[in-house]
Design a protein around this motif. Structure first.
Motif, PDB file in Angstrom:
ATOM      1  N   UNK A 168       6.186  -3.900  -3.520  1.00 27.20           N
ATOM      2  CA  UNK A 168       5.912  -2.486  -3.770  1.00 27.20           C
ATOM      3  C   UNK A 168       4.569  -2.408  -4.480  1.00 27.20           C
ATOM      4  N   UNK A 169       3.662  -1.631  -3.894  1.00 23.77           N
ATOM      5  CA  UNK A 169       2.276  -1.591  -4.351  1.00 23.77           C
ATOM      6  C   UNK A 169       2.014  -0.279  -5.102  1.00 23.77           C
ATOM      7  N   UNK A 170       1.874  -0.320  -6.435  1.00 19.15           N
ATOM      8  CA  UNK A 170       1.637   0.918  -7.181  1.00 19.15           C
ATOM      9  C   UNK A 170       0.252   1.490  -6.902  1.00 19.15           C
ATOM     10  N   UNK A 171       0.159   2.813  -6.899  1.00 17.41           N
ATOM     11  CA  UNK A 171      -1.107   3.485  -6.634  1.00 17.41           C
ATOM     12  C   UNK A 171      -1.436   4.439  -7.773  1.00 17.41           C
ATOM     13  N   UNK A 172      -2.671   4.412  -8.223  1.00 22.26           N
ATOM     14  CA  UNK A 172      -3.173   5.307  -9.258  1.00 22.26           C
ATOM     15  C   UNK A 172      -4.188   6.263  -8.636  1.00 22.26           C
ATOM     16  N   UNK A 266       4.681   8.081 -10.285  1.00 19.70           N
ATOM     17  CA  UNK A 266       4.813   6.646  -9.995  1.00 19.70           C
ATOM     18  C   UNK A 266       4.761   6.394  -8.483  1.00 19.70           C
ATOM     19  N   UNK A 267       3.630   6.743  -7.919  1.00 17.32           N
ATOM     20  CA  UNK A 267       3.416   6.611  -6.477  1.00 17.32           C
ATOM     21  C   UNK A 267       3.355   5.138  -6.095  1.00 17.32           C
ATOM     22  N   UNK A 268       4.087   4.785  -5.024  1.00 15.98           N
ATOM     23  CA  UNK A 268       4.094   3.395  -4.550  1.00 15.98           C
ATOM     24  C   UNK A 268       4.070   3.331  -3.024  1.00 15.98           C
ATOM     25  N   UNK A 269       3.418   2.272  -2.531  1.00 13.48           N
ATOM     26  CA  UNK A 269       3.501   1.938  -1.112  1.00 13.48           C
ATOM     27  C   UNK A 269       4.468   0.765  -0.953  1.00 13.48           C
ATOM     28  N   UNK A 270       5.293   0.801   0.080  1.00  7.87           N
ATOM     29  CA  UNK A 270       6.167  -0.324   0.405  1.00  7.87           C
ATOM     30  C   UNK A 270       5.466  -1.160   1.479  1.00  7.87           C
TER      31      UNK A 270
END
Length: 311
Positions: A168-172, A266-270
């Motif tokens: 899971x890749x967090x995004x800011x 807490x935006x994330x890419x899977x």
């Protein structure tokens, strides 16, 4: 007897819809495609192609044989996978793709580990957006594709594919250092209603996600610039030309003129890897998936040390 390689050419024509597309997918010339099809027509005793403007189309006989070809080639792949599994050797050629930040953030370490541990395996990689990577696996042009979806916008996966999660890749949000929100501990997307966004190309999955997410909050996005590559986007942010979403994967080193601020949401890419179910037993597939997952775990550990909580 129908020749297997000519059936493969027919299958590529049916999948790509053109001689040039089939040639690119098979890594041969267009004249070689035409020659293979002429020989297959003689073997079949029927016309398989008809002119369609400047291109060609499959005849009824061509479509019928193409359907059989797809099933035959799937069975051949199953047989090859079973033989590889019986030998237990990681060898041959493996073709992979990844979207740009995954290619930057995962491929160098993962592919170097594969080369070191399995010198008989030849790996060929390329950068492709998630939709194109999935299509390449479905068509058989690729063995594996590293793809993504977002926490609030799943990527549809066709039948016949298997997937394994990588991370899971967090995004800011990336901001110029002089931005009014640059000193905040966290921000809400709604606070950027008047900002210009630097985003991905029109129609790309990540661009569509950003439009969907902002509009779901009642924000009509102001698009200032488009760039496919994360570091191009960050360069535009550094010049004070807007803000962008900055996933952790593949974004370092950050320009000195840019700061990142976490989102309250807490935006994330899977991020995950996909392959065809009929190739599931191939040792080379298992080895590549293992190397990608090991590298992804290392990236996640680095993300924790970078201040991004898990979950």
């Amino acid at each position: 007897m129908l020749n297997l390689e000519r059936l493969r050419t027919l299958d590529a024509l049916a999948r790509h819809g053109s001689v040039s597309g089939a040639a690119a997918g098979l890594h041969i010339t267009t004249s070689a495609v035409s020659q293979q099809m002429a020989k297959l027509e003689r073997e079949a005793g029927q016309r398989l192609l008809a002119k369609n403007g400047r291109g060609v189309r499959l005849t009824d006989a061509g479509r019928l044989l193409a359907e059989h070809a797809a099933r035959i080639l799937s069975q051949v792949e199953l047989a090859q996978a079973d033989l590889e599994a019986q030998r237990g050797q990681v060898a041959g050629e493996l073709r992979l793709s990844a979207f740009p930040t995954a290619a930057r953030g995962l491929f160098p370490a993962a592919l170097a580990a594969l080369r070191s541990e399995h010198p008989a395996l030849r790996v060929r990689s390329c950068e492709l957006e998630p939709e194109r990577g999935i299509n390449g696996v479905v068509r058989g042009d690729l063995d594996l594709a590293v793809v993504l979806d977002w926490y609030n916008k799943p990527m549809p996966l066709p039948d016949g594919l298997v997937k394994a999660p990588l991370l899971d890749d967090p995004a800011d949000v990336a901001l110029p250092v002089g931005h009014r929100l640059a000193g905040r501990v966290e921000v809400d997307l709604a606070e950027f209603a008047e900002d210009e966004w630097i985003t991905w190309g029109e129609g790309e999955f990540c661009h569509e996600w950003l439009m969907f997410t902002l509009r779901s909050k009642g924000i009509e996005p102001i698009i200032g610039h488009r760039a496919a590559e994360t570091h191009t986007q960050l360069g535009l942010v550094a010049a004070g030309l807007g803000v962008c979403i900055a996933p952790l994967l593949g974004r370092h080193p950050m320009p000195a003129e840019v700061v990142t601020v976490p989102l309250k949401q807490r935006v994330r890419r899977h991020v995950y890897v996909v392959w065809r179910a009929d190739a599931d037993r191939r040792p080379s597939i298992r080895a590549a998936v293992g190397a990608l997952r090991t590298t992804a775990a290392e990236v996640e550990r680095a993300g924790l040390s970078d201040g991004h909580p898990a979950g």
